[in-house]
Write a protein that holds these residues in place. Structure first.
Motif, PDB file in Angstrom:
ATOM      1  N   UNK A  47       0.814  -1.210   0.000  1.00 34.13           N
ATOM      2  CA  UNK A  47       0.000   0.000   0.000  1.00 34.13           C
ATOM      3  C   UNK A  47       0.846   1.258   0.000  1.00 34.13           C
ATOM      4  N   UNK A  48       1.915   1.229   0.763  1.00 34.63           N
ATOM      5  CA  UNK A  48       2.835   2.373   0.786  1.00 34.63           C
ATOM      6  C   UNK A  48       3.408   2.607  -0.599  1.00 34.63           C
ATOM      7  N   UNK A  49       3.768   1.540  -1.272  1.00 36.27           N
ATOM      8  CA  UNK A  49       4.329   1.656  -2.621  1.00 36.27           C
ATOM      9  C   UNK A  49       3.301   2.226  -3.591  1.00 36.27           C
ATOM     10  N   UNK A  50       2.052   1.811  -3.462  1.00 34.21           N
ATOM     11  CA  UNK A  50       1.001   2.337  -4.340  1.00 34.21           C
ATOM     12  C   UNK A  50       0.833   3.838  -4.168  1.00 34.21           C
ATOM     13  N   UNK A  51       0.745   4.267  -2.904  1.00 35.22           N
ATOM     14  CA  UNK A  51       0.582   5.702  -2.644  1.00 35.22           C
ATOM     15  C   UNK A  51       1.794   6.493  -3.113  1.00 35.22           C
ATOM     16  N   UNK A  52       2.971   5.966  -2.830  1.00 34.36           N
ATOM     17  CA  UNK A  52       4.202   6.652  -3.229  1.00 34.36           C
ATOM     18  C   UNK A  52       4.256   6.833  -4.739  1.00 34.36           C
ATOM     19  N   UNK A  53       3.899   5.810  -5.484  1.00 37.40           N
ATOM     20  CA  UNK A  53       3.940   5.895  -6.941  1.00 37.40           C
ATOM     21  C   UNK A  53       2.960   6.922  -7.484  1.00 37.40           C
ATOM     22  N   UNK A  54       1.772   6.981  -6.880  1.00 39.74           N
ATOM     23  CA  UNK A  54       0.793   7.988  -7.320  1.00 39.74           C
ATOM     24  C   UNK A  54       1.316   9.389  -7.039  1.00 39.74           C
ATOM     25  N   UNK A  55       1.796   9.617  -5.822  1.00 36.53           N
ATOM     26  CA  UNK A  55       2.283  10.939  -5.440  1.00 36.53           C
ATOM     27  C   UNK A  55       3.506  11.345  -6.254  1.00 36.53           C
ATOM     28  N   UNK A  56       4.406  10.401  -6.520  1.00 36.77           N
ATOM     29  CA  UNK A  56       5.596  10.721  -7.310  1.00 36.77           C
ATOM     30  C   UNK A  56       5.238  11.268  -8.685  1.00 36.77           C
ATOM     31  N   UNK A 167      15.640  20.146  -1.035  1.00 33.48           N
ATOM     32  CA  UNK A 167      14.915  19.364  -2.030  1.00 33.48           C
ATOM     33  C   UNK A 167      14.317  20.322  -3.050  1.00 33.48           C
ATOM     34  N   UNK A 168      14.445  19.975  -4.333  1.00 28.87           N
ATOM     35  CA  UNK A 168      13.892  20.799  -5.403  1.00 28.87           C
ATOM     36  C   UNK A 168      12.977  19.941  -6.262  1.00 28.87           C
ATOM     37  N   UNK A 169      11.758  20.430  -6.497  1.00 28.83           N
ATOM     38  CA  UNK A 169      10.814  19.694  -7.341  1.00 28.83           C
ATOM     39  C   UNK A 169      11.291  19.744  -8.794  1.00 28.83           C
ATOM     40  N   UNK A 170      11.059  18.646  -9.571  1.00 29.05           N
ATOM     41  CA  UNK A 170      10.382  17.411  -9.148  1.00 29.05           C
ATOM     42  C   UNK A 170      11.323  16.492  -8.372  1.00 29.05           C
ATOM     43  N   UNK A 171      10.804  15.935  -7.301  1.00 27.25           N
ATOM     44  CA  UNK A 171      11.575  14.980  -6.503  1.00 27.25           C
ATOM     45  C   UNK A 171      10.608  13.949  -5.932  1.00 27.25           C
TER      46      UNK A 171
END
Length: 267
Positions: A47-56, A167-171
């Motif tokens: 689930x963490x991976x799913x959310x991370x991928x969407x947010x990335x 940190x500079x977007x995109x990140x």
């Protein structure tokens, strides 16, 4: 004619499917990932991976924010320029919101008790400094020390520095956990910044999940006992954190979210 009608219906269905916005997909995924979670309970790795991928993959366009919005213009000379918070949604399992920080805007060092937090920098450059407790205990394990016999005692707790970088977007998305990953962090905007935050579960004063602020003290200021540190660790990677009241002058103002709508479910 019959085949043309079927083909037309299929196209319409595909168009409807394509209209699912990124922010709606984020919300829908949160309802699934946090469904069986609660205070101190970390979602499953999948689930963490799913959310991370969407947010990335999300950008400011997906939530309707941009660097030229009036929230980023400030004429103030005080210590804390005003910060704006856009509320997207909240339930007892999670919340989604966006912090808009003007240049030099600061969210001082604060905690996220019993939470898993995803932070996605949508645009701008930001310095993040984050700590975890050394004792890894959610209780009030406090060390009372003093730097000099002539000074007042200071109640503080030892913490280890986890992040101290620009940190500079995109990140990629930053993730912190109830007892790891930098549960106490500070955001300092170098340029105008927008940060999309997912908290699971959200802050809740009645349940004891309220935001606490901290002042840092260098390790050597409150202790000269290096035996408190694990073997081989550098003193500069540790600090004493003293709990303080909300810093005077810190102002976070709520504003209307005007990006793509979220269709919330009855959870």
């Amino acid at each position: 004619m019959g085949m043309e009608k079927v083909s037309g219906e299929r196209k319409k269905r595909k168009m409807r499917q394509k209209k699912v916005t990124a922010v709606q997909k984020l919300y829908d995924t949160c309802t699934e990932v946090f469904a069986d979670c609660g205070p101190g309970v970390v979602p499953a790795a999948e689930g963490i991976e799913r959310l991370k991928n969407i947010l990335n993959g999300m950008t400011e366009v997906d939530v309707g924010v941009r660097p030229n919005m009036p929230y980023f213009k400030t004429r103030e000379t005080g210590r804390f320029p005003k910060i704006t918070y856009l509320h997207l949604c909240e339930c007892d399992k999670f919340s989604i919101g966006i912090f808009l920080l003007p240049p030099s805007g600061v969210l001082p060092l604060h905690n996220h008790p019993q939470m898993t937090v995803f932070s996605k920098l949508l645009f701008g450059t930001m310095h993040i400094k984050a700590y975890d407790w050394v004792d890894n205990d959610n209780g009030a394990s406090v060390s009372t020390t003093k730097a000099d016999s002539s000074e007042e005692p200071v109640s503080a707790r030892l913490a280890k520095l986890k992040v101290n970088s620009d940190f500079t977007a995109p990140c990629n998305t930053s993730i912190l956990y109830p007892t790891d990953g930098g549960n106490m962090h500070c955001f300092t905007a170098i340029t105008s910044c927008a940060v999309l935050d997912v908290l699971g579960p959200p802050y809740c004063d009645p349940e004891g999940r309220h935001c606490q602020y901290y002042r840092t003290h260098p390790f050597t200021d409150l202790s000269d006992d290096e035996k408190k540190l694990p073997d081989g660790e550098k003193m500069e990677n540790y600090a004493w954190l003293e709990e303080i009241d909300k810093p005077e002058g810190l102002t976070v103002i709520g504003a209307m979210y005007t990006g793509p709508k979220i269709m919330e479910k009855l959870l």
